[in-house]
Design an enzyme around this catalytic site. Sequence first.
Site, PDB file in Angstrom:
ATOM      1  N   ARG A   1     -44.512 -91.807 -42.736  1.00 45.25           N
ATOM      2  CA  ARG A   1     -45.874 -92.282 -42.449  1.00 45.25           C
ATOM      3  C   ARG A   1     -46.811 -91.935 -43.598  1.00 45.25           C
ATOM      4  O   ARG A   1     -47.894 -92.487 -43.726  1.00 45.25           O
ATOM      5  CB  ARG A   1     -46.444 -91.648 -41.156  1.00 45.25           C
ATOM      6  CG  ARG A   1     -45.745 -91.979 -39.856  1.00 45.25           C
ATOM      7  CD  ARG A   1     -45.460 -93.434 -39.687  1.00 45.25           C
ATOM      8  NE  ARG A   1     -44.108 -93.747 -40.147  1.00 45.25           N
ATOM      9  CZ  ARG A   1     -43.707 -94.998 -40.426  1.00 45.25           C
ATOM     10  NH1 ARG A   1     -44.522 -96.016 -40.300  1.00 45.25           N
ATOM     11  NH2 ARG A   1     -42.482 -95.226 -40.848  1.00 45.25           N
TER      12      ARG A   1
ATOM     13  N   GLN B   1     -34.970 -96.131 -37.823  1.00 42.98           N
ATOM     14  CA  GLN B   1     -36.187 -95.791 -37.087  1.00 42.98           C
ATOM     15  C   GLN B   1     -36.070 -96.102 -35.599  1.00 42.98           C
ATOM     16  O   GLN B   1     -37.072 -96.309 -34.923  1.00 42.98           O
ATOM     17  CB  GLN B   1     -37.384 -96.529 -37.673  1.00 42.98           C
ATOM     18  CG  GLN B   1     -37.693 -96.095 -39.096  1.00 42.98           C
ATOM     19  CD  GLN B   1     -38.975 -96.732 -39.610  1.00 42.98           C
ATOM     20  OE1 GLN B   1     -40.061 -96.418 -39.159  1.00 42.98           O
ATOM     21  NE2 GLN B   1     -38.842 -97.646 -40.555  1.00 42.98           N
TER      22      GLN B   1
ATOM     23  N   LYS C   1     -41.790-104.683 -44.081  1.00 45.05           N
ATOM     24  CA  LYS C   1     -41.327-105.527 -42.970  1.00 45.05           C
ATOM     25  C   LYS C   1     -42.506-106.120 -42.204  1.00 45.05           C
ATOM     26  O   LYS C   1     -42.547-107.312 -41.932  1.00 45.05           O
ATOM     27  CB  LYS C   1     -40.453-104.708 -41.997  1.00 45.05           C
ATOM     28  CG  LYS C   1     -39.155-104.230 -42.601  1.00 45.05           C
ATOM     29  CD  LYS C   1     -38.313-103.483 -41.585  1.00 45.05           C
ATOM     30  CE  LYS C   1     -38.959-102.203 -41.076  1.00 45.05           C
ATOM     31  NZ  LYS C   1     -39.256-101.206 -42.117  1.00 45.05           N
ATOM     32  N   THR C   2     -43.438-105.264 -41.860  1.00 46.27           N
ATOM     33  CA  THR C   2     -44.583-105.748 -41.087  1.00 46.27           C
ATOM     34  C   THR C   2     -45.415-106.698 -41.942  1.00 46.27           C
ATOM     35  O   THR C   2     -45.930-107.705 -41.463  1.00 46.27           O
ATOM     36  CB  THR C   2     -45.426-104.553 -40.589  1.00 46.27           C
ATOM     37  OG1 THR C   2     -44.561-103.691 -39.854  1.00 46.27           O
ATOM     38  CG2 THR C   2     -46.553-105.019 -39.697  1.00 46.27           C
TER      39      THR C   2
ATOM     40  N   ASP D   1     -41.550-107.278 -34.306  1.00 51.60           N
ATOM     41  CA  ASP D   1     -41.571-106.127 -35.215  1.00 51.60           C
ATOM     42  C   ASP D   1     -40.847-104.971 -34.510  1.00 51.60           C
ATOM     43  O   ASP D   1     -40.752-104.953 -33.283  1.00 51.60           O
ATOM     44  CB  ASP D   1     -43.022-105.739 -35.529  1.00 51.60           C
ATOM     45  CG  ASP D   1     -43.123-104.890 -36.800  1.00 51.60           C
ATOM     46  OD1 ASP D   1     -42.069-104.554 -37.380  1.00 51.60           O
ATOM     47  OD2 ASP D   1     -44.257-104.572 -37.219  1.00 51.60           O
ATOM     48  N   GLU D   2     -40.343-104.022 -35.266  1.00 53.09           N
ATOM     49  CA  GLU D   2     -39.653-102.849 -34.691  1.00 53.09           C
ATOM     50  C   GLU D   2     -38.519-103.282 -33.763  1.00 53.09           C
ATOM     51  O   GLU D   2     -38.346-102.739 -32.664  1.00 53.09           O
ATOM     52  CB  GLU D   2     -40.651-101.968 -33.915  1.00 53.09           C
ATOM     53  CG  GLU D   2     -41.907-101.602 -34.660  1.00 53.09           C
ATOM     54  CD  GLU D   2     -41.706-100.476 -35.670  1.00 53.09           C
ATOM     55  OE1 GLU D   2     -40.564 -99.978 -35.779  1.00 53.09           O
ATOM     56  OE2 GLU D   2     -42.685-100.126 -36.362  1.00 53.09           O
TER      57      GLU D   2
HETATM   58  P1  ATP Z   1     -42.339 -99.312 -41.299  1.00 56.06           P
HETATM   59  O1  ATP Z   1     -40.844 -99.282 -41.350  1.00 56.06           O
HETATM   60  O2  ATP Z   1     -42.904 -97.959 -41.386  1.00 56.06           O
HETATM   61  O3  ATP Z   1     -42.847-100.138 -40.172  1.00 56.06           O
HETATM   62  P2  ATP Z   1     -42.750-101.568 -43.018  1.00 56.06           P
HETATM   63  O4  ATP Z   1     -41.431-101.882 -43.597  1.00 56.06           O
HETATM   64  O5  ATP Z   1     -43.220-102.389 -41.892  1.00 56.06           O
HETATM   65  O6  ATP Z   1     -42.797-100.034 -42.655  1.00 56.06           O
HETATM   66  P3  ATP Z   1     -45.275-102.220 -44.213  1.00 56.06           P
HETATM   67  O7  ATP Z   1     -46.128-101.427 -43.300  1.00 56.06           O
HETATM   68  O8  ATP Z   1     -45.256-103.686 -44.047  1.00 56.06           O
HETATM   69  O9  ATP Z   1     -43.788-101.626 -44.199  1.00 56.06           O
HETATM   70  O10 ATP Z   1     -45.626-101.914 -45.713  1.00 56.06           O
HETATM   71  C1  ATP Z   1     -45.791-100.595 -46.196  1.00 56.06           C
HETATM   72  C2  ATP Z   1     -46.924-100.547 -47.202  1.00 56.06           C
HETATM   73  O11 ATP Z   1     -46.542-101.183 -48.398  1.00 56.06           O
HETATM   74  C3  ATP Z   1     -48.156-101.251 -46.721  1.00 56.06           C
HETATM   75  O12 ATP Z   1     -49.289-100.530 -47.177  1.00 56.06           O
HETATM   76  C4  ATP Z   1     -48.072-102.584 -47.404  1.00 56.06           C
HETATM   77  O13 ATP Z   1     -49.340-103.161 -47.573  1.00 56.06           O
HETATM   78  C5  ATP Z   1     -47.443-102.220 -48.746  1.00 56.06           C
HETATM   79  N1  ATP Z   1     -46.651-103.309 -49.345  1.00 56.06           N
HETATM   80  C6  ATP Z   1     -45.633-103.983 -48.788  1.00 56.06           C
HETATM   81  N2  ATP Z   1     -45.130-104.889 -49.641  1.00 56.06           N
HETATM   82  C7  ATP Z   1     -45.839-104.797 -50.781  1.00 56.06           C
HETATM   83  C8  ATP Z   1     -45.805-105.476 -52.048  1.00 56.06           C
HETATM   84  N3  ATP Z   1     -44.938-106.431 -52.311  1.00 56.06           N
HETATM   85  N4  ATP Z   1     -46.702-105.110 -52.986  1.00 56.06           N
HETATM   86  C9  ATP Z   1     -47.581-104.124 -52.719  1.00 56.06           C
HETATM   87  N5  ATP Z   1     -47.675-103.450 -51.568  1.00 56.06           N
HETATM   88  C10 ATP Z   1     -46.810-103.779 -50.594  1.00 56.06           C
HETATM   89 MG    MG Z   2     -43.711-101.916 -39.922  1.00 55.15          MG
END
Ligand code: ATP
Ligand code: MG
Length: 722
Positions: free
Chosen positions: A603, A251, A35-36, A220-221
Amino acid sequence: MDVTPILESLNEAQRQAVTSPAKPLLVIAGAGSGKTRVLTHRAAWLIDVEGVSPQSLLAVTFTNKAAAEMRGRIESLLNLPVNHLWIGTFHGLAHRLLRRHWNEAGLPQNFQIIDSDDQLRLIKRMLKNQELDDSHWVPREIQYFINAQKDEGLRAHHLHDEGDPNRRQFIALYADYQEVCDRGGLVDFAELLLRAHELWRDNPALLEHYQRRFQHLMVDEFQDTNAIQYAWLRLLAGENGIPFVVGDDDQSIYRWRGARVEHIFQFQKDFPSASVVKLEQNYRSTATILNAANAVIKNNGSRMGKNLWTDGADGEPIRVYSAYNERDEADFIIGRLRDWSDQGNVRAESAVLYRSNAQSRVLEECLINAGLPYRVYGGLRFFERQEIKDALAYMRLISNRDDDSAFERIVNRPTRGIGARTVETMRAYSRANSCSMWRAAGAVASDELSGRAATAVTGFLNLIERAARDTSNLDLHEQVDHVIHLSGLVDFFKKEKGERGETRIENLEELVSAAKGFTKDPVEEMSEVDAFLSHAALEAGEGQADAWEDCIQLMTMHSAKGLEFPLVFLSGMEDGLFPHQRSIADPSGLEEERRLCYVGITRAKQTLYITHAEQRRMHGTDSYAQASRFINEIPSELIEEIRPRVQVSRPVQTMTRGRGRTAIRPGAEAGVRLGQRVRHGKFGDGVILNCEGQGAHARVEVNFETAGTKWLVLSYANLDLM
Ligand code: ATP
Ligand code: MG
């Protein structure tokens, strides 16, 4: 234009979100699904491909650390710095707005932010002034009440007592509290948000300006926005704004602070043209970690339900360590951290998470002993330490004489003969004349006070005036240096015996370095001192290891939201601590704790340790606890249990009874128990913390009441079991 860098590392669903047409969009997806990443790539896409000006983007996230990370990610994608991008926390952005438009917001130009500790003091003082019994009118409850109303966007005059005299009193206290704050130019955290909202609501021209400027609102969040934050976004978006929000209902962990996960549904109602994108692949964690997280969160009833999978490897099992007590737990964690660091890993890629701030102290002590650098995010931070707050209060009063909260803190600190009675006289005057303590002090010193008290008060007023004169042309760090000396604080702490006083002086010196290293964000329109003071209140220091030093990360599970680390410890996983005692009996509270546990587990990228202690000393009392129910919710095949090094009940073979005690003979097999009380001829009484080795090499670590912790070889120590 080459869009490869922005798109190549995205999967199909992510790419769809990043390149979507300019209309509202909601991404709803589980932890670690990107997402981020989508949010940052979207920002880069808009700027680089759609030609949107960075000035018209506003990005909000939850912590300063996350904001800094987000800015870094966008800059590296674009390969250029984006200084003028408004990116920050809700509080940080609201603060920036209020600084720019203090006048329209009805604030003095040099308004000060007070943190929750200042807020609580202010409330206590108010109760005292009004002679209300603080065992009946509990200051924390009043604080909670006030903040909760503000989070809902409500002022005291909006509230009705509904015929309830208790509620009537709370409302009256809220009104009084606000009056004191307004008089002193004090703004608490919740007030930042509420004021920023009212600023726009009541100044349509200003709102229109910002609506035109910020077309793209990225959040975000999103699941953790509260009513006032959502209302603020809603105002800013207006008819034409394009919100791009990402979140995860699993979350949502700030309900207790007014966050409403329901905003996810509200958003779809308010922006009916919004498309919804779901992301289902997790890229962060091993399958084992992900499966554990999924198994835990499955126990919550109220969920939108998502299917999160990974094509990554199973990875290592989750290791669960049952410690005897909190020291044993800390020692275990530190042992693993040391191994991690010795193997050449980056320390900053390891994190120890805990449920409540108070847990960090023991960990910190052990880390210091082990010589491992660390940093605590959130919690009792540098800028919250007593002596630092004293020094900052001087700076605040110099900047704004009407800051009652600062005035009261330092009027007699260091002691200068201004007693409680004198302060009371000033308070009475300030109440009667609706003026600040500063003005009251001037008035009572000349009219009401007797010789000695009057001299003391005048001395204090002169001291502040002099400090203001002396420092007006100095650099920020010189100002701080001057103030800590002139105020008498340094001399005062020099008299405090032992290490404590020294530490305080070191901290004050550290404050001078902090001021030296401080650079005002050019976007912020305020004096450097005010910027520094706001930074101290908002950003909260994070001062343990130096910023550039590679160090272990310590934080609460709440502050870990959005972050990720290859190595994670979830410590203090005990029923009563986590889930927290308060929430055990309340199903929705328990579900929130479970979501927090889900956040904690997710995490971890590769290695996850979970630790709990049978016995824990916190806030000065010992308690005994069962392992957290959340550990039991993880399927056992994903877990590897690490037993304490000595079994609790090993057969005792070589002990003899005598004089009511059992002696351990030299050379005996160690039949000792962790937690066993023992007596040593020289060191006195203590408790066994640790055992190692066999036979003649068996060693125990004993925490002696007076002699501290020692390792002893059992066969020589001649310990008596008690
Ligand atoms: P959270 O819910 O904990 O905030 P999130 O959904 O925001 O998580 P991110 O932090 O954006 O998730 O991504 C999680 C990890 O996966 C990061 O290390 C990111 O770089 C990696 N990632 C995300 N998408 C891809 C992708 N398509 N290919 C490879 N790595 C990815
Ligand atoms: Mg995130």
